[in-house]
Design a protein around this motif. Sequence first.
Motif, PDB file in Angstrom:
ATOM      1  N   HIS A 184       1.841   7.605  -0.356  1.00 12.05           N
ATOM      2  CA  HIS A 184       1.935   6.149  -0.226  1.00 12.05           C
ATOM      3  C   HIS A 184       1.114   5.676   0.982  1.00 12.05           C
ATOM      4  CE1 HIS A 184       4.926   5.851  -3.359  1.00 12.05           C
ATOM      5  NE2 HIS A 184       5.714   6.723  -2.742  1.00 12.05           N
ATOM      6  N   PRO A 185      -0.180   5.489   0.831  1.00  4.90           N
ATOM      7  CA  PRO A 185      -1.009   5.023   1.951  1.00  4.90           C
ATOM      8  C   PRO A 185      -0.527   3.671   2.480  1.00  4.90           C
ATOM      9  CG  PRO A 185      -2.379   5.785   0.125  1.00  4.90           C
ATOM     10  CD  PRO A 185      -0.974   5.721  -0.387  1.00  4.90           C
ATOM     11  N   TYR A 186      -0.803   3.458   3.748  1.00  2.14           N
ATOM     12  CA  TYR A 186      -0.410   2.222   4.434  1.00  2.14           C
ATOM     13  C   TYR A 186      -1.479   1.164   4.215  1.00  2.14           C
ATOM     14  CZ  TYR A 186       0.496  -0.899   8.434  1.00  2.14           C
ATOM     15  OH  TYR A 186       0.729  -1.983   9.244  1.00  2.14           O
ATOM     16  N   ARG A 187      -1.074  -0.040   3.853  1.00  2.00           N
ATOM     17  CA  ARG A 187      -1.968  -1.193   3.743  1.00  2.00           C
ATOM     18  C   ARG A 187      -1.255  -2.421   4.297  1.00  2.00           C
ATOM     19  NH1 ARG A 187      -2.893   1.673  -1.031  1.00  2.00           N
ATOM     20  NH2 ARG A 187      -5.061   2.426  -1.247  1.00  2.00           N
ATOM     21  N   SER A 188      -1.966  -3.159   5.105  1.00  2.00           N
ATOM     22  CA  SER A 188      -1.366  -4.326   5.737  1.00  2.00           C
ATOM     23  C   SER A 188      -2.461  -5.341   6.036  1.00  2.00           C
ATOM     24  CB  SER A 188      -0.648  -3.917   7.028  1.00  2.00           C
ATOM     25  OG  SER A 188      -0.104  -5.036   7.686  1.00  2.00           O
ATOM     26  N   THR A 189      -2.108  -6.609   5.972  1.00  3.06           N
ATOM     27  CA  THR A 189      -3.066  -7.679   6.245  1.00  3.06           C
ATOM     28  C   THR A 189      -2.425  -8.735   7.133  1.00  3.06           C
ATOM     29  OG1 THR A 189      -4.157  -7.376   4.102  1.00  3.06           O
ATOM     30  CG2 THR A 189      -4.555  -9.467   5.234  1.00  3.06           C
ATOM     31  N   THR A 190      -3.180  -9.170   8.124  1.00  4.58           N
ATOM     32  CA  THR A 190      -2.776 -10.301   8.959  1.00  4.58           C
ATOM     33  C   THR A 190      -3.935 -11.288   9.014  1.00  4.58           C
ATOM     34  OG1 THR A 190      -1.182  -9.094  10.307  1.00  4.58           O
ATOM     35  CG2 THR A 190      -2.213 -11.018  11.317  1.00  4.58           C
TER      36      THR A 190
END
Length: 359
Positions: free
Chosen positions: A341-347
């Motif tokens: 489960h790779p990490y993905r995040s957006t701000t």
Amino acid sequence: MITRSAFGTLPGGETVERLELALGNGFSAAILAWGATLQSLRCPDREGRFDSVVLGYTRLDDYRQAGGRLGATMGRYANRIENGRFQLDGRWHQVDLNEGSHAIHGGPEGFDRRLWQVAAVIDLPDRPEVVLRLDSPDGDQGFPGKLIFTVSYALRPPGDLVISYEASCDRPTVFNTTNHAYFNLAGEGSGSALGHRLAILADHFLPVTEELIPTGEVRAVQGTVFDFREPKPLGQDIRADDTQIRLGRGYDHCYVLSRDGAEPYPRLAAHVAEDGCGRRLHVLTTEPGLQLHSGNVLTGRYRGASGRAYRQSDGFCLETQHFPNAPNVAHFPSAVLRPEHPYRSTTIYRLGVTPPSPR
């Protein structure tokens, strides 16, 4: 448009690159390969005057020597881990300590103190973007597993800075990241930011101990000086007779964002206005937490790009992230990263102006 230049040279002879992204309307952002750092973010005020709205230095040595981590990308674990210890899948891990008996922002040689690789430069007129990459080996600062981490900075018209994070590992580890920019919408070097009107869309925050470690309580903001659900000046209650304010020497607390679920798209977390110049900022994120830091560690020792010394509360941070010490608190959102489960995040930091009031 993207302009590339040399920013400085490290003791080992490596060149640190500076990449400036610009839109046709004058909105721009400068990124340093040292620490994947946001050095400047220029936008107009109500009268069309351009300033950078983040604190930053003009010399590489200042970034390497000064505290505060201005504009840098945090890792392998942003914020604090109590005693630098956590249990993962039944095994205890000890990471390097750098704040007394605790670990903060990944340890003494965290990702903010690394030279990142410029992995991609995408020079599109309506969306200039740069991607930086850092490979963190197994055992780095005591953290298990090899980690491959990329952060992308992109501009979108008329005034969005989009920061996208991706991370993958070869075995389970813990991971948390954020950008540590200090904002002042009146302009870098303009003095105190305590008059900015701030709103945070959160009903709860995390109280801390004397060593700024979350106690584990999730406390309602209602009736406290931590209630920013309606806009109020950042400094309105910063001198209040409140135990938590005294412990943080101001605000240095994580807010539990009010979310309807685990949506993969950014949601509004906070908004800020500076009435004098008319600039406003909206913060959107996919993260569950927002650390409000009122610039308590700025000491006046170092001068910024304006030539003026940065003193306490000359800027403030709105750090989108997972919760501090989450690896040790079962009821906090998990910060465990697994290979499958790779990490993905957006701000998104969305800048604009408030039009002048009609006369």
